[in-house]
Design an enzyme around this catalytic site. Sequence first.
Site, PDB file in Angstrom:
ATOM      1  N   TYR A  60       0.815  -1.264  -0.082  1.00 52.47           N
ATOM      2  CA  TYR A  60      -0.112  -0.210  -0.094  1.00 52.47           C
ATOM      3  C   TYR A  60       0.874   1.234   0.092  1.00 52.47           C
ATOM      4  O   TYR A  60       1.661   1.452   0.861  1.00 52.47           O
ATOM      5  CB  TYR A  60      -0.893  -0.178   1.169  1.00 52.47           C
ATOM      6  N   SER A  61       0.820   2.080  -1.083  1.00 54.67           N
ATOM      7  CA  SER A  61       1.401   3.276  -1.159  1.00 54.67           C
ATOM      8  C   SER A  61       3.009   2.873  -1.223  1.00 54.67           C
ATOM      9  O   SER A  61       3.765   3.850  -0.696  1.00 54.67           O
ATOM     10  CB  SER A  61       0.898   4.098  -0.070  1.00 54.67           C
TER      11      SER A  61
END
Length: 326
Positions: A60-61
């Site tokens: 995530y990110s």
Amino acid sequence: MDYIRFGNTGMMVSRICLGTMTYGKPTERWPWALNEEQSRPFIQQALELGINFIDTADVYSAGASEEVLGRAIRDFARRDAMVLATKVFNPMGPGPNDKGLSRKHIMRAIDGSLKRLGTDYVDLYQTHRWDYHTPIEETMEALHDVVKAGKARYIGASSMYSWQFAKALYTADLHGWTRFVSMQPHYNLIYREEEREMIPFCQDQKIAVIPWSPLARGLLTGKRTKERNETERAKTDAFGKSLYGMDVDFEIVNRVSEIAAQKGIPSAQVALAWMLSKPAITAPIVGASKPGHLEDAVGAVSVKLTGDEIRQLEELYQPHPVLGFH
């Protein structure tokens, strides 16, 4: 907030899990992600509402979600009071060993996640998807070693076929290795294919079930229609667009809105209350990016649907192709 045993373990988790894919920093893959300043108030609010269970993933990110979450937990919570979950599988670099569930990648990935989270252990370490290129024996032994090293308390899995999950559990049992204690499937009122095999199997094996996308990427909030997909995430979320779009999906959304109006509550609470009414479900994973999202989710815990309301919500469903992982 209500709390429930996590599958066959003694660990207790809140009936709502906060998902953090939205938090971290905008990237080319996640242009809709919130930055740290925007993310922190939602994490703090979740804790204040009694949520003790938070789910993230290394991908995530590109790692920023774990970093933001780790700093927020240090500032707003006591680490021992939290149930912190993360995942491994997706690419974290350009190299051939920067992904998957090989022993090499798992051992590197857990250390990377712990460093970004700023903790010496996670409560739940999950495989993000099935690795078709690594023997399941290699994966399960590596995860067992992660647990025995004290870097994870429990291990879990996410979307896969039921036969794959059964093979993983059988492999662990055969060798005396640590078993998966949870499954994170794609499940909501619009997509119920997991009711065929995975969810009954999890009930039989006393596996915790923590669905992702319980609100179908926000569709079940009733604020989007087939013609009006105006959220920033919906504009750029190709994966999300691949999951939903059948005419019957929007008929179900309308039915949710009708029952919500009759009860005088938000549609999101009806959709989550339906899920929480299922005995197999431990805690749906809910994202929050706007004011009111978390209050709606937590409020759903106290909403009780009648048998007739549940029948009305379910009767429109039509079979879908397998979506979300293969």
